[in-house]
Enzyme design. Structure first.
Site, short mmCIF file in Angstrom:
data_model
loop_
_atom_site.label_atom_id
_atom_site.label_comp_id
_atom_site.label_asym_id
_atom_site.label_seq_id
_atom_site.Cartn_x
_atom_site.Cartn_y
_atom_site.Cartn_z
CE LYS A 1 -67.98 25.09 -41.59
NZ LYS A 1 -66.69 25.78 -41.36
CE1 TYR B 1 -60.76 22.07 -42.62
CE2 TYR B 1 -62.63 21.85 -44.11
CZ TYR B 1 -61.27 22.01 -43.90
OH TYR B 1 -60.43 22.12 -44.98
#
Length: 372
Positions: free
Chosen positions: A75, A94
């Site tokens: 993340k 990400y």
């Protein structure tokens, strides 16, 4: 190359960016891999699994980040992680920056090279590192939405498959891409009445042929969205504009026309959400209610099924990780025109046009950077 794998610290995020199998591949190529203690536990990998693969397990998170040249995450970095980044480091994870101005500014200030999974492309124009998690999120969307429809969760009390003598629930999926098709497939499997809205006739033709009319396909217009709002028990927002903020397709005014207790599942929440009333939630508190409508807007849905998600994600990311480690970020991106769009921020500059457009910033052509 010195590679670090921190433990994810986002709320209820249990995935890990590298498996022991991946660590073994990197170590076998002469690279050094450090994994934060217990980083893999949520996905079913013990510290000893990494040690057997040749990685070092590091308990000191500051030391882990400080020594790294390449940092692998799942993340987007949280504030305390952004503060640890330095200009000589490469971050691969990400990012979803178009919905996160503060994060974008933080990464620019760090001077680090930041490469996003979600903007890397392939020869067919697809998004190979987004696709596995899109598949998971699409399938989870209906599972989560069905639970949210239960009366105890604030929902209308509708069972999606119905029962003999009682009609099934109606599910509308906005967007017919990877997320949308997987959501529709799950809803169909549960026995719901399913409709997909999309603006691509070619994509609707593919879906119509694939499901032989079992899923209704409708060209997406304002009228079609209004109709969906009035009739649906669940609407899944599955819109994706690569690297850019999602458009707001269901407005707050439209909620008044929806059936009380209906559910909105916003899978586009990482990109700002495609419902006007969407705001990010967590697995700890996944839903909230606006004007009688239940909203499920968890920003890291696949984190709840960390074992499956980690394996699916790392199968896709490992070839890119190996390229970064073997060649360095500059040569790896220069050699692969599909890897190049992954570069979002470098040396204080935004290098992805959609992110720059979102915040009125100047964008630098990534090709000019890797050719230096």
């Amino acid at each position: 190359m010195k590679i670090a794998v921190p433990k994810e610290i986002k709320n209820h995020e249990y995935r890990v960016a590298l498996t022991p199998t991946g660590a073994r591949e990197l170590v076998g190529r002469g690279h050094s891999v450090s994994v934060q203690a217990t980083a893999g536990e949520g996905a079913g990998f013990s510290d000893s699994d990494y040690e057997v693969a040749g990685a070092q397990v590091e308990a000191n998170v500051d030391a882990l980040w400080k020594s790294a040249e390449l940092i692998l995450k799942v993340k987007e970095p949280q504030a305390e992680e952004v503060a640890r980044l330095t200009a000589n480091q490469t971050l691969f994870t990400y990012l979803h920056l178009a919905a996160e101005e503060k994060l974008t500014q933080g990464l620019m200030a760090s001077g680090a090279t930041c490469i996003a999974y979600e903007t890397i492309t392939d020869a067919k124009g697809g998004l190979p590192l987004l696709a596995p998690m899109s598949t998971v999120a699409g399938r989870m969307a209906v599972q989560a939405g069905a639970h949210s429809l239960e009366k105890a969760q604030g929902g209308s009390g509708v069972l999606l498959p119905g029962v003999p003598g009682v009609a099934p629930g109606k599910v509308t999926v906005i967007g017919g891409g990877v997320v949308g098709e997987n959501a529709a497939r799950m809803a169909l499997g549960l026995g719901a009445e399913v409709t997909i809205l999309d603006k691509s006739i070619a994509r609707l033709e593919v879906l119509d042929d694939r499901y032989q009319g079992r899923i209704k396909t409708v060209y997406s217009t304002a009228d079609a969205l209004d109709q969906a709002a009035k009739e649906s028990d669940m609407i899944v927002g599955a819109i994706l504009i690569p690297g850019a903020a999602a458009p707001k397709l269901i407005t707050r005014a439209m909620l008044a026309d929806m059936k009380p207790g209906s559910v909105l599942v916003d899978v586009a929440i990482d990109q700002g959400g495609c419902f006007e009333t969407s705001k990010p939630t967590t697995h700890a508190e996944p839903t909230y209610i606006v004007d009688g409508i239940v909203h499920y807007c968890v920003a890291n849905m696949p984190g709840a099924v960390a074992r499956t998600s980690t394996l699916g994600l790392t199968n896709a990311t490992l070839p890119f990780v190996l390229a970064l480690a073997d060649k360095g970020w500059q040569q790896a991106l220069k050699d692969d025109p599909h890897f190049l769009p992954g570069l979002n921020v470098h040396n204080g500059q935004v290098t992805y046009q959609a992110v720059a457009d979102a915040f009125g910033l100047e964008s630098v052509d990534p090709a000019s950077i890797v050719s230096l």
